[in-house]
Every structure is written in structure tokens, then in C-alpha cells.
Design a protein around this motif. Structure first.
Motif, PDB file in Angstrom:
ATOM      1  N   LEU A 176       0.833  -1.205   0.000  1.00 11.44           N
ATOM      2  CA  LEU A 176       0.000   0.000   0.000  1.00 11.44           C
ATOM      3  C   LEU A 176       0.866   1.252   0.000  1.00 11.44           C
ATOM      4  N   GLN A 177       1.935   1.259   0.788  1.00 10.03           N
ATOM      5  CA  GLN A 177       2.826   2.424   0.836  1.00 10.03           C
ATOM      6  C   GLN A 177       3.477   2.687  -0.522  1.00 10.03           C
ATOM      7  N   GLN A 178       3.808   1.612  -1.234  1.00  7.58           N
ATOM      8  CA  GLN A 178       4.487   1.764  -2.519  1.00  7.58           C
ATOM      9  C   GLN A 178       3.539   2.174  -3.641  1.00  7.58           C
ATOM     10  N   HIS A 179       2.280   1.718  -3.575  1.00 10.53           N
ATOM     11  CA  HIS A 179       1.405   1.850  -4.736  1.00 10.53           C
ATOM     12  C   HIS A 179       0.192   2.759  -4.564  1.00 10.53           C
ATOM     13  N   THR A 180      -0.024   3.300  -3.375  1.00  7.55           N
ATOM     14  CA  THR A 180      -1.182   4.162  -3.168  1.00  7.55           C
ATOM     15  C   THR A 180      -0.796   5.615  -3.429  1.00  7.55           C
ATOM     16  N   ALA A 181      -1.571   6.261  -4.278  1.00  4.41           N
ATOM     17  CA  ALA A 181      -1.351   7.685  -4.560  1.00  4.41           C
ATOM     18  C   ALA A 181      -2.457   8.484  -3.878  1.00  4.41           C
ATOM     19  N   LEU A 182      -2.057   9.507  -3.148  1.00  3.92           N
ATOM     20  CA  LEU A 182      -3.039  10.380  -2.517  1.00  3.92           C
ATOM     21  C   LEU A 182      -3.619  11.310  -3.573  1.00  3.92           C
ATOM     22  N   GLN A 183      -4.902  11.560  -3.474  1.00  2.45           N
ATOM     23  CA  GLN A 183      -5.582  12.492  -4.371  1.00  2.45           C
ATOM     24  C   GLN A 183      -5.655  13.849  -3.686  1.00  2.45           C
ATOM     25  N   GLY A 184      -5.920  14.889  -4.442  1.00  8.84           N
ATOM     26  CA  GLY A 184      -6.048  16.227  -3.866  1.00  8.84           C
ATOM     27  C   GLY A 184      -7.489  16.711  -3.922  1.00  8.84           C
ATOM     28  N   GLN A 185      -7.999  17.175  -2.804  1.00 11.23           N
ATOM     29  CA  GLN A 185      -9.319  17.808  -2.761  1.00 11.23           C
ATOM     30  C   GLN A 185      -9.092  19.309  -2.818  1.00 11.23           C
ATOM     31  N   ARG A 186      -9.396  19.919  -3.959  1.00  8.08           N
ATOM     32  CA  ARG A 186      -9.138  21.336  -4.180  1.00  8.08           C
ATOM     33  C   ARG A 186      -9.932  22.196  -3.188  1.00  8.08           C
ATOM     34  N   LEU A 187      -9.277  23.191  -2.636  1.00  3.39           N
ATOM     35  CA  LEU A 187      -9.928  24.132  -1.733  1.00  3.39           C
ATOM     36  C   LEU A 187     -10.519  25.285  -2.544  1.00  3.39           C
ATOM     37  N   ILE A 188     -11.650  25.821  -2.101  1.00  2.00           N
ATOM     38  CA  ILE A 188     -12.266  26.953  -2.796  1.00  2.00           C
ATOM     39  C   ILE A 188     -11.359  28.171  -2.686  1.00  2.00           C
ATOM     40  N   VAL A 189     -10.822  28.378  -1.499  1.00  2.32           N
ATOM     41  CA  VAL A 189      -9.907  29.496  -1.247  1.00  2.32           C
ATOM     42  C   VAL A 189      -8.603  28.910  -0.697  1.00  2.32           C
ATOM     43  N   PRO A 190      -7.447  29.218  -1.333  1.00  3.75           N
ATOM     44  CA  PRO A 190      -6.174  28.722  -0.787  1.00  3.75           C
ATOM     45  C   PRO A 190      -6.001  29.149   0.670  1.00  3.75           C
ATOM     46  N   GLN A 191      -5.447  28.243   1.470  1.00  2.00           N
ATOM     47  CA  GLN A 191      -5.317  28.443   2.915  1.00  2.00           C
ATOM     48  C   GLN A 191      -3.889  28.843   3.269  1.00  2.00           C
ATOM     49  N   ASN A 192      -3.728  29.984   3.970  1.00  2.00           N
ATOM     50  CA  ASN A 192      -2.412  30.388   4.457  1.00  2.00           C
ATOM     51  C   ASN A 192      -1.938  29.400   5.512  1.00  2.00           C
ATOM     52  N   LEU A 193      -0.662  29.049   5.454  1.00  2.00           N
ATOM     53  CA  LEU A 193      -0.117  28.101   6.427  1.00  2.00           C
ATOM     54  C   LEU A 193       0.655  28.778   7.557  1.00  2.00           C
ATOM     55  N   HIS A 194       1.055  30.036   7.381  1.00  2.49           N
ATOM     56  CA  HIS A 194       1.779  30.796   8.411  1.00  2.49           C
ATOM     57  C   HIS A 194       2.985  30.015   8.936  1.00  2.49           C
ATOM     58  N   LEU A 195       3.858  29.632   8.026  1.00  2.00           N
ATOM     59  CA  LEU A 195       5.038  28.842   8.380  1.00  2.00           C
ATOM     60  C   LEU A 195       6.239  29.737   8.628  1.00  2.00           C
ATOM     61  N   MET A 196       7.115  29.296   9.514  1.00  2.00           N
ATOM     62  CA  MET A 196       8.374  29.985   9.745  1.00  2.00           C
ATOM     63  C   MET A 196       9.200  29.907   8.459  1.00  2.00           C
ATOM     64  N   ALA A 197      10.168  30.800   8.312  1.00  2.00           N
ATOM     65  CA  ALA A 197      10.975  30.888   7.094  1.00  2.00           C
ATOM     66  C   ALA A 197      11.646  29.555   6.760  1.00  2.00           C
ATOM     67  N   VAL A 198      12.191  28.885   7.758  1.00  2.40           N
ATOM     68  CA  VAL A 198      12.872  27.601   7.527  1.00  2.40           C
ATOM     69  C   VAL A 198      11.883  26.571   6.988  1.00  2.40           C
ATOM     70  N   SER A 199      10.697  26.523   7.574  1.00  3.06           N
ATOM     71  CA  SER A 199       9.672  25.569   7.129  1.00  3.06           C
ATOM     72  C   SER A 199       9.200  25.896   5.714  1.00  3.06           C
ATOM     73  N   GLU A 200       9.056  27.180   5.419  1.00  4.06           N
ATOM     74  CA  GLU A 200       8.671  27.571   4.059  1.00  4.06           C
ATOM     75  C   GLU A 200       9.713  27.085   3.057  1.00  4.06           C
ATOM     76  N   ASN A 201      10.987  27.261   3.396  1.00  4.16           N
ATOM     77  CA  ASN A 201      12.057  26.819   2.490  1.00  4.16           C
ATOM     78  C   ASN A 201      12.035  25.312   2.287  1.00  4.16           C
ATOM     79  N   VAL A 202      11.804  24.555   3.352  1.00  2.00           N
ATOM     80  CA  VAL A 202      11.733  23.093   3.232  1.00  2.00           C
ATOM     81  C   VAL A 202      10.603  22.714   2.287  1.00  2.00           C
ATOM     82  N   LEU A 203       9.438  23.341   2.450  1.00  2.00           N
ATOM     83  CA  LEU A 203       8.312  23.054   1.567  1.00  2.00           C
ATOM     84  C   LEU A 203       8.606  23.448   0.127  1.00  2.00           C
ATOM     85  N   MET A 204       9.210  24.587  -0.050  1.00  2.00           N
ATOM     86  CA  MET A 204       9.504  25.069  -1.402  1.00  2.00           C
ATOM     87  C   MET A 204      10.494  24.154  -2.124  1.00  2.00           C
ATOM     88  N   GLU A 205      11.319  23.439  -1.363  1.00  2.00           N
ATOM     89  CA  GLU A 205      12.263  22.490  -1.952  1.00  2.00           C
ATOM     90  C   GLU A 205      11.616  21.130  -2.214  1.00  2.00           C
TER      91      GLU A 205
END
Length: 161
Positions: A16-45
Motif C-alpha cells: 500500500l505504501q508503494q502503490h497508493t497515490a493520494l488524491q487532492g481535494q481542491r480548496l475553494i480558497v487557498p489556505q495560508n499556512l503561516h510557516l516559519m521561514a525555515v519551514s517555508e524553504n523546506v516546503l519550497m524544496e
């Protein structure tokens, strides 16, 4: 002695871990995550993991917005899972990370789909379970921690003849 349920559960969990793909449920309005700079950089990478909108011109802690929530059947994941994922990615870069909520989903599905304890198995079904054990990386316990094998003899007392 091999526990047929935990053995099958561990194999199903790995598959299941190897072959299951998560789907995305689109949000009506994008949600701000309010992440610290380091966390934002990790996500952006690691943008391929979730669906984010990046505004390079926005202020730090306002640059990343969640566009869709990952889902899989009746399981939905949210900002808490993203925070855990960011921590895991910053702790182990380049390693495939599974937040605990995702791991819990796979463990639950693997358990329900596995051979039940006490079910009579044919010789070919038993062989299939043993072959599957040899195909996975960590066959020693199921995702819930129960061992897949029990030793009925103390190997220290068996002679080397």
C-alpha cells in the motif's frame, strides 16, 4: 512459527505504501499556512509532495498557501500533517517521509485486508505468505508492532553438529 495475519498485514502495508497515490481535494480558497521561514524553504524544496501556491513576493510566513488537501478514500489530511511532514523532511532530507496519519491509514487498510487469525490456509496460500515475507524490507513485525514470527526453541541450545 509464523503468524499468518501479521505476516500478511506487513506485506500489504508495504505494498500500500508503494502503490497508493493520494488524491487532492481542491480548496475553494487557498489556505495560508503561516510557516516559519525555515519551514517555508523546506516546503519550497519539496513542492511535489502537496499542492501549494508559492508567492515569492509575499512576506515571510505568508509565502506558502495550501491549494488542495490530500485525501485517500475517506481519509483527509491537513495542516497538522503538513507540519509533521516538514519536520520529517528537514530531519531526513531526500528520504521518503510518511506522517503518522498516513502511516495509520496504511496500517488500518493493511489490517482489514489481511488473512484473519484462525483462517485455514491451503499449502499454496502458506507458501505465498512465506514468499511475500522474503520480498519485503522489514518482515519482523506488523505496522502495529506485533511480531510476525515466534521461535519455539532457544537457538543457543541447538548444537552445531
Amino acid at each position: 512459527m509464523i503468524d499468518q495475519h501479521t505476516t500478511d498485514e506487513k506485506y500489504n502495508f508495504e505494498m500500500l505504501q508503494q502503490h497508493t497515490a493520494l488524491q487532492g481535494q481542491r480548496l475553494i480558497v487557498p489556505q495560508n499556512l503561516h510557516l516559519m521561514a525555515v519551514s517555508e524553504n523546506v516546503l519550497m524544496e519539496n513542492l511535489e509532495i502537496f499542492d501549494f501556491l508559492i508567492d515569492e513576493d509575499a512576506q515571510v510566513m505568508e509565502r506558502v498557501k495550501l491549494v488542495s488537501l490530500p485525501t485517500s478514500k475517506n481519509w483527509m489530511f491537513g495542516p497538522g500533517d503538513i507540519e509533521e511532514l516538514i519536520f520529517m523532511l528537514s530531519d531526513s532530507p531526500g528520504v521518503i517521509c510518511r506522517p503518522s496519519h498516513v502511516r495509520q491509514m496504511f496500517a488500518s487498510r493493511a489490517c482489514r485486508k489481511s488473512v484473519m487469525i484462525g483462517t485455514a490456509l491451503s499449502t499454496s496460500e502458506i507458501k505465498k505468505l512465506v514468499v511475500h515475507m522474503g520480498e519485503i524490507e522489514q518482515p519482523w513485525n506488523c505496522p502495529h508492532g506485533r511480531p510476525t514470527m515466534r521461535h519455539l526453541a532457544n537457538l543457543n541450545f541447538i548444537s552445531q553438529d
